[in-house]
Design a protein around this motif. Structure first.
Motif, short mmCIF file in Angstrom:
data_model
loop_
_atom_site.label_atom_id
_atom_site.label_comp_id
_atom_site.label_asym_id
_atom_site.label_seq_id
_atom_site.Cartn_x
_atom_site.Cartn_y
_atom_site.Cartn_z
N TYR A 129 0.88 -1.03 -0.51
CA TYR A 129 0.07 -0.06 -0.12
C TYR A 129 0.79 1.36 -0.04
N GLN A 130 0.73 2.47 -1.08
CA GLN A 130 1.33 3.25 -0.43
C GLN A 130 -0.38 4.02 0.14
N LEU A 131 -0.09 5.44 0.76
CA LEU A 131 -1.06 5.49 1.47
C LEU A 131 -0.66 7.04 1.75
N ARG A 132 -1.41 7.96 1.48
CA ARG A 132 -0.84 9.44 1.44
C ARG A 132 -1.60 10.49 2.23
N GLY A 133 -2.08 10.89 3.54
CA GLY A 133 -3.11 11.00 4.79
C GLY A 133 -3.71 9.82 4.81
N LYS A 134 -5.21 10.31 4.69
CA LYS A 134 -6.08 9.33 4.62
C LYS A 134 -6.36 8.67 3.33
N LYS A 135 -5.81 8.30 2.54
CA LYS A 135 -6.15 8.12 1.45
C LYS A 135 -5.32 7.30 1.44
N LYS A 136 -5.61 5.84 -0.07
CA LYS A 136 -5.22 4.97 -0.40
C LYS A 136 -4.59 5.26 -1.14
N VAL A 137 -3.11 6.19 -1.87
CA VAL A 137 -2.71 6.88 -3.70
C VAL A 137 -2.31 4.82 -4.45
N PHE A 138 -1.71 3.84 -3.78
CA PHE A 138 -1.86 2.43 -4.47
C PHE A 138 -1.89 1.75 -3.93
N ARG A 139 -2.36 0.31 -4.18
CA ARG A 139 -2.06 -0.86 -3.53
C ARG A 139 -2.63 -2.41 -4.63
N THR A 140 -1.51 -2.69 -4.56
CA THR A 140 -1.06 -3.63 -5.28
C THR A 140 -2.46 -4.79 -5.42
N PHE A 141 -3.01 -5.58 -6.99
CA PHE A 141 -4.54 -6.03 -6.79
C PHE A 141 -3.88 -7.66 -6.16
N ASP A 142 -4.25 -8.62 -5.53
CA ASP A 142 -4.12 -9.84 -5.52
C ASP A 142 -4.49 -10.63 -6.45
N HIS A 143 -2.96 -11.81 -6.60
CA HIS A 143 -3.58 -12.77 -7.74
C HIS A 143 -3.49 -14.12 -6.73
N SER A 144 -5.47 -14.21 -6.52
CA SER A 144 -5.87 -15.11 -6.60
C SER A 144 -7.08 -15.16 -6.54
N PHE A 147 -10.08 -13.07 -5.85
CA PHE A 147 -9.40 -11.58 -6.88
C PHE A 147 -9.79 -11.27 -8.14
N GLN A 148 -9.95 -12.87 -8.95
CA GLN A 148 -10.51 -12.42 -10.57
C GLN A 148 -11.04 -12.38 -10.61
N MET A 149 -12.40 -13.27 -9.35
CA MET A 149 -13.66 -12.44 -9.31
C MET A 149 -14.00 -11.44 -9.33
N VAL A 150 -13.28 -11.34 -8.83
CA VAL A 150 -13.78 -9.24 -8.09
C VAL A 150 -12.89 -8.39 -9.69
N GLN A 151 -12.26 -8.45 -10.40
CA GLN A 151 -12.47 -8.11 -11.18
C GLN A 151 -12.46 -8.59 -12.40
#
Length: 309
Positions: A129-144, A147-151
């Motif tokens: 995760y990359q976090l700036r203040g209270k916000k998520k700037v970047f996050r990896t997307f699980d190889h699972s 999460f393929q179903m989320v995609q």
């Protein structure tokens, strides 16, 4: 007690790892300061008996060793990608030579932070995760699987997190020889936080609640230790047997030389303001020209009046 990340002045942070409700901690994490920057690696091992812990430790050691011998002339992205591939090879060769370790594997998240940027890579369902203040700037997307179903928009992220299939990963070190890790170059601003963690750390609660905890103000070490303790307590309250939990949390103390791209919202705001400015300038010009024409007509009428006299 959390371990301080070995780093130069631009990185300030710690690593914490707890056994959770398991009989063995198969997570492993390490940091080192090298010519390319500050390196942090977190791995979540899997495999019967000692397999998971062996795989995670082999991965961390191989990646750290490979990055440590790189020079400033080398590309950090290429170095990190090749290090992960090498770790995959080492794990597979070790398993092939040791029958009791067959089937072992590990996820990995790793990052190299330099003054230019942060180079991040991952394989599996451990996260960066990359976090700036209270916000998520970047996050990896699980190889699972989930999460393929989320995609595919079959599940929401929260449904994926709480699914009984959430631990079924589609990519890991030690599984196939043709592994291709994903690589990202991330710009950062002073005060940004980076979190590298296993799924036992991030998966204990809905992400909004989780992010609220790790973005709270205060001392980084205390924040990490408190969050890990809370996650562990949730596992105990749910009946125990919960996963190992490991995280590296750090903040950067300067802006990267690589400048962050403007967000879509910022671009829209700038576009709207530019349009309004253009409309305003155009309107003022039309008004000015109209005023000039009116003045010219008045002067012409006055001249004609003088001539008639």
């Amino acid at each position: 007690m959390a371990i301080r990340i070995e780093a130069k002045a631009i990185v300030d942070g710690y690593i914490e790892s707890l056994i959770g409700g398991r009989s063995e901690n198969q997570d492993f994490a390490f940091s080192i300061d090298v010519s390319l920057g500050t390196v942090v690696v977190v791995c979540d091992g899997m495999g019967g008996m000692n397999g998971g812990s062996v795989a995670s430790q082999l991965a961390v050691k191989t990646i750290i060793d490979d990055v440590a011998v790189a020079t400033m002339a080398d590309s950090p992205s290429v170095v990190l990608s090749n290090a992960v591939k090498h770790a995959n090879q080492v794990i597979m060769e070790t398993a092939a030579a040791t029958p009791e370790l067959v089937g072992m594997g590990t996820t990995v998240v790793a990052i190299i932070v330099s003054k230019k940027s942060a180079i991040a890579t991952y394989v599996g369902d451990s996260r960066i995760y990359q976090l700036r203040g209270k916000k998520k700037v970047f996050r990896t997307f699980d190889h699972s699987m989930v999460f393929q179903m989320v995609q595919a928009k079959v599940l929401s992220e929260e449904q994926a997190r709480s699914s009984s299939m959430s631990n079924v990963i589609t990519k890991a070190l030690g599984i196939t020889a043709d592994l291709e890790p994903e690589i990202f170059e991330l710009p950062y601003l002073s005060g940004d936080r980076f979190l590298l963690c296993s799924d036992g750390f991030w998966g204990a609660m809905p992400e909004p609640e989780f992010l609220k905890m790790v973005t709270a103000k205060g001392d980084i070490e205390k924040l990490l230790v408190t969050t890990a303790s809370n996650v562990d307590s949730l596992g105990v309250a749910a009946g125990g047997g919960h996963d190992n939990l490991t995280a590296a949390l750090f903040k950067v103390t300067c802006n990267s030389k690589l400048k962050p791209k403007m967000s879509t919202t910022t671009k829209i705001i700038i576009g709207v303001l530019s349009l309004l400015l253009l409309i305003s300038v155009t309107f003022n010009c039309i008004t000015m020209f109209s005023s000039d024409d009116s003045n010219a007509t008045v002067v012409e009428n006055e001249v004609n009046t003088d001539k008639s006299i």
